[in-house]
Design an enzyme around this catalytic site. Structure first.
Site, PDB file in Angstrom:
ATOM      1  N   GLU A 113       9.685  -1.784   9.780  1.00 16.17           N
ATOM      2  CA  GLU A 113      10.254  -2.535   8.664  1.00 16.17           C
ATOM      3  C   GLU A 113      10.548  -1.626   7.482  1.00 16.17           C
ATOM      4  O   GLU A 113       9.896  -0.601   7.294  1.00 16.17           O
ATOM      5  CB  GLU A 113       9.268  -3.625   8.213  1.00 16.17           C
ATOM      6  CG  GLU A 113       9.048  -4.672   9.295  1.00 16.17           C
ATOM      7  CD  GLU A 113       8.137  -5.813   8.846  1.00 16.17           C
ATOM      8  OE1 GLU A 113       8.332  -6.920   9.349  1.00 16.17           O
ATOM      9  OE2 GLU A 113       7.256  -5.601   8.001  1.00 16.17           O
ATOM     10  N   CYS A 133       0.418   2.678  12.554  1.00 14.95           N
ATOM     11  CA  CYS A 133      -0.307   3.669  11.745  1.00 14.95           C
ATOM     12  C   CYS A 133      -1.671   3.884  12.388  1.00 14.95           C
ATOM     13  O   CYS A 133      -2.282   2.939  12.877  1.00 14.95           O
ATOM     14  CB  CYS A 133      -0.486   3.153  10.310  1.00 14.95           C
ATOM     15  SG  CYS A 133      -1.237   4.368   9.194  1.00 14.95           S
ATOM     16  N   CYS A 137      -6.978   1.503   7.960  1.00 15.67           N
ATOM     17  CA  CYS A 137      -7.521   0.903   6.736  1.00 15.67           C
ATOM     18  C   CYS A 137      -7.651  -0.609   6.985  1.00 15.67           C
ATOM     19  O   CYS A 137      -6.670  -1.262   7.358  1.00 15.67           O
ATOM     20  CB  CYS A 137      -6.614   1.195   5.541  1.00 15.67           C
ATOM     21  SG  CYS A 137      -6.371   2.972   5.265  1.00 15.67           S
ATOM     22  N   GLY A 188       3.029   3.369   8.328  1.00 19.09           N
ATOM     23  CA  GLY A 188       2.700   4.722   8.751  1.00 19.09           C
ATOM     24  C   GLY A 188       2.119   5.593   7.667  1.00 19.09           C
ATOM     25  O   GLY A 188       2.169   5.272   6.480  1.00 19.09           O
ATOM     26  N   GLU A 189       1.542   6.705   8.099  1.00 18.85           N
ATOM     27  CA  GLU A 189       0.985   7.705   7.187  1.00 18.85           C
ATOM     28  C   GLU A 189       1.955   8.884   7.169  1.00 18.85           C
ATOM     29  O   GLU A 189       2.020   9.661   8.137  1.00 18.85           O
ATOM     30  CB  GLU A 189      -0.410   8.114   7.677  1.00 18.85           C
ATOM     31  CG  GLU A 189      -0.968   9.378   7.034  1.00 18.85           C
ATOM     32  CD  GLU A 189      -0.948   9.381   5.503  1.00 18.85           C
ATOM     33  OE1 GLU A 189      -1.216   8.336   4.879  1.00 18.85           O
ATOM     34  OE2 GLU A 189      -0.640  10.436   4.930  1.00 18.85           O
ATOM     35  N   SER A 222       3.400   8.708  -0.205  1.00 23.32           N
ATOM     36  CA  SER A 222       2.081   8.111  -0.378  1.00 23.32           C
ATOM     37  C   SER A 222       1.182   8.494   0.788  1.00 23.32           C
ATOM     38  O   SER A 222       1.611   8.482   1.943  1.00 23.32           O
ATOM     39  CB  SER A 222       2.230   6.586  -0.441  1.00 23.32           C
ATOM     40  OG  SER A 222       0.992   5.968  -0.700  1.00 23.32           O
ATOM     41  N   SER A 245      -3.694   7.022  -2.042  1.00 27.76           N
ATOM     42  CA  SER A 245      -4.311   5.703  -1.865  1.00 27.76           C
ATOM     43  C   SER A 245      -5.825   5.874  -1.948  1.00 27.76           C
ATOM     44  O   SER A 245      -6.485   6.139  -0.952  1.00 27.76           O
ATOM     45  CB  SER A 245      -3.888   5.115  -0.519  1.00 27.76           C
ATOM     46  OG  SER A 245      -2.491   4.923  -0.517  1.00 27.76           O
ATOM     47  N   LEU A 246      -6.347   5.727  -3.138  1.00 27.45           N
ATOM     48  CA  LEU A 246      -7.778   6.013  -3.348  1.00 27.45           C
ATOM     49  C   LEU A 246      -8.619   4.766  -3.025  1.00 27.45           C
ATOM     50  O   LEU A 246      -9.514   4.814  -2.200  1.00 27.45           O
ATOM     51  CB  LEU A 246      -8.000   6.489  -4.785  1.00 27.45           C
ATOM     52  CG  LEU A 246      -9.347   7.173  -5.030  1.00 27.45           C
ATOM     53  CD1 LEU A 246      -9.479   8.460  -4.231  1.00 27.45           C
ATOM     54  CD2 LEU A 246      -9.559   7.463  -6.511  1.00 27.45           C
ATOM     55  N   ASN A 321      -2.764  -7.876  -1.210  1.00 24.14           N
ATOM     56  CA  ASN A 321      -2.011  -8.884  -0.470  1.00 24.14           C
ATOM     57  C   ASN A 321      -2.842  -9.214   0.757  1.00 24.14           C
ATOM     58  O   ASN A 321      -2.922  -8.388   1.663  1.00 24.14           O
ATOM     59  CB  ASN A 321      -0.651  -8.321  -0.049  1.00 24.14           C
ATOM     60  CG  ASN A 321       0.260  -8.153  -1.235  1.00 24.14           C
ATOM     61  OD1 ASN A 321       0.561  -9.107  -1.932  1.00 24.14           O
ATOM     62  ND2 ASN A 321       0.679  -6.917  -1.488  1.00 24.14           N
TER      63      ASN A 321
HETATM   64  N1  SAH Z   1      -0.214   5.391   4.650  1.00 19.35           N
HETATM   65  C1  SAH Z   1       0.239   5.585   3.312  1.00 19.35           C
HETATM   66  C2  SAH Z   1       1.472   4.799   2.928  1.00 19.35           C
HETATM   67  C3  SAH Z   1       1.592   3.353   3.350  1.00 19.35           C
HETATM   68  S1  SAH Z   1       0.891   2.041   2.453  1.00 19.35           S
HETATM   69  C4  SAH Z   1      -0.882   5.268   2.342  1.00 19.35           C
HETATM   70  O1  SAH Z   1      -1.858   4.675   2.749  1.00 19.35           O
HETATM   71  O2  SAH Z   1      -0.789   5.665   1.195  1.00 19.35           O
HETATM   72  C5  SAH Z   1       1.394   2.012   0.804  1.00 19.35           C
HETATM   73  C6  SAH Z   1       0.299   1.491  -0.116  1.00 19.35           C
HETATM   74  O3  SAH Z   1      -0.021   0.090   0.118  1.00 19.35           O
HETATM   75  C7  SAH Z   1      -1.018   2.230   0.079  1.00 19.35           C
HETATM   76  O4  SAH Z   1      -1.567   2.538  -1.183  1.00 19.35           O
HETATM   77  C8  SAH Z   1      -1.855   1.206   0.785  1.00 19.35           C
HETATM   78  O5  SAH Z   1      -3.227   1.462   0.667  1.00 19.35           O
HETATM   79  C9  SAH Z   1      -1.415  -0.064   0.123  1.00 19.35           C
HETATM   80  N2  SAH Z   1      -1.808  -1.273   0.849  1.00 19.35           N
HETATM   81  C10 SAH Z   1      -1.998  -1.393   2.184  1.00 19.35           C
HETATM   82  N3  SAH Z   1      -2.366  -2.651   2.492  1.00 19.35           N
HETATM   83  C11 SAH Z   1      -2.402  -3.346   1.337  1.00 19.35           C
HETATM   84  C12 SAH Z   1      -2.679  -4.698   1.016  1.00 19.35           C
HETATM   85  N4  SAH Z   1      -3.004  -5.572   1.953  1.00 19.35           N
HETATM   86  N5  SAH Z   1      -2.618  -5.069  -0.289  1.00 19.35           N
HETATM   87  C13 SAH Z   1      -2.260  -4.182  -1.240  1.00 19.35           C
HETATM   88  N6  SAH Z   1      -1.974  -2.887  -0.987  1.00 19.35           N
HETATM   89  C14 SAH Z   1      -2.041  -2.471   0.287  1.00 19.35           C
END
Ligand code: SAH
Length: 374
Positions: A113, A133, A137, A188-189, A222, A245-246, A321
């Site tokens: 997407e 991915c 997480c 994806g990462e 990211s 993404s901390l 979300n």
């Molecule tokens: N893999 C990369 C990029 C993809 S996600 C990364 O993790 O940075 C882009 C951002 O959306 C990341 O900061 C991720 O942690 C965040 N994210 C993922 N799921 C989420 C959710 N359910 N609600 C809010 N942010 C979310």
């Protein structure tokens, strides 16, 4: 909270299933590579520039519309340079048409997407770098499904070129017609598909007809925090924004929320971020999903503030979300406000991200590529 298994954040050394990679496309190559290929086909080298001007300059992806190519050569050139990479499965719009999500099927059946977001002063696309991915997480929809494969450079770019064409058609009311920003925040990462993502960034920024001619400063990559790749990116001589993404300032919680933390701890990942800021002069964007009663306590705001104070960093809080089946929810607004207040009191610049695309499952972390029946 559950304890997650220790996972190896290293990609499988044998690489993702190579057989599933798509055919080569002109966007995989720089202009010189395209010219070589065209010559090999027995065509004059200038055809490479001509086709590139259609694709990157005019955002024309359909070889049938490239009517200045001689009919006799068109099929041969199109077959070698413009294989169809993305087949649209569905497109959804919300926010009065200012947000659009596209679901694509790739040549091997994988689904990915991308999201287009129009604002009064800019148009941003959020693109995917992998099908699925591998980072797992637990709050992210994409993370639940696991990794299918890396996308090719051209599969990454074709998402942006397609959506730039949608913007150019004037379909995004109240926004400029020209794509200006790209964020690698889809599925994806990105840093786990390092070489293809860096090639895609270079081509996004190369002037037309080699690429899309965007400003490096308008590209955001990211990452969950793959430390060696962050250090390598700092040496690429690119001024793209790095988003980290901390999601937690302490290892105990981050080990769970971002499992790759079991390998590279908060201190190490922040070190790599500050190294990136030093080398590039670019401010690091710290992403922090606000999860009710999980990572939103005042003491965590204070700890985060201490880690970031005096650094070239900006905190982007993302209201969680909720994803299907998740036991987690977004933090209540007063809790969010207090978190912001404490970070700002520590001298850390902080904003709360708008949550575009929620009702089309196009918001952060919702990209799961489930093919929902119409
Ligand atoms: N893999 C990369 C990029 C993809 S996600 C990364 O993790 O940075 C882009 C951002 O959306 C990341 O900061 C991720 O942690 C965040 N994210 C993922 N799921 C989420 C959710 N359910 N609600 C809010 N942010 C979310």
């Amino acid at each position: 909270m559950t304890t997650l298994p220790v996972l190896s954040p290293r990609p499988d050394p044998s690489g993702p299933r190579r057989a599933a990679m798509p055919p080569r496309h002109l966007a995989d190559l720089d202009l010189a590579g395209r010219q070589d290929l065209v010559r090999e086909l027995g065509e004059p080298a200038f055809r490479a520039r001509q086709i590139s001007t259609h694709y990157f300059g005019r955002l024309v992806r359909d070889p049938g519309a490239m009517t200045d190519l001689p009919a006799a050569s068109r099929d041969r050139l199109a077959g070698a340079l413009l294989p169809r990479l993305l087949t649209p499965v569905r497109e959804l719009a919300c926010d009065d048409g200012a947000t659009r999500k596209a679901l694509w099927r790739l040549h091997d059946g994988s689904l990915v997407e991308s999201v287009l977001m129009g604002y009064p002063d800019r148009v941003t696309v959020c693109i995917s770098s992998q099908a699925g991915c591998g980072m797992a997480c637990p709050f992210c929809a994409t993370g639940q499904a696991g990794l299918t494969r890396n996308l090719s450079t051209a599969e990454i770019l074709d998402q942006a070129v397609y959506l730039a064409g949608v913007a150019a058609s004037g379909a995004v009311a109240g926004a400029p017609a020209r794509l200006s920003h790209v964020v690698f925040m889809g599925m994806g990462e990105p840093l786990a598909n390092y070489a293809r993502v860096v090639a895609a960034v270079r081509r996004l920024c190369a002037p037309a007809p080699e690429g899309l001619g965007l400003s490096q400063r308008h590209i955001t990559v990211s990452t969950v925090g793959l430390v060696p790749a962050m250090r390598r990116l700092a040496e690429e001589d690119l001024s793209v924004t790095l988003a980290l993404s901390l999601h937690a300032p302490d290892d105990e919680l981050r080990d769970e929320l971002v499992p790759v933390n079991q390998r590279w701890k908060v201190a190490e990942v922040l070190d790599a971020a500050w190294n990136y800021a030093d080398r590039t002069g670019r401010r690091i964007s710290i992403e922090y999903a606000m999860i009710r009663d999980v990572n939103d306590q005042p003491w965590r705001a204070d700890l985060l503030g201490r880690l970031l104070a005096g650094r070239l960093a900006h905190v982007n809080l993302i209201p969680l979300n909720p994803t299907p089946g998740s036991r987690w929810d977004a933090s209540p607004k007063p809790v969010e406000r207090e978190f912001v207040r404490r970070l700002r009191a520590a001298g850390v610049s902080t904003t709360v991200r708008d949550t575009r695309g929620q009702e089309i499952d196009g918001a952060c972390g919702q990209l799961a590529a489930a093919e929902v029946p119409a």
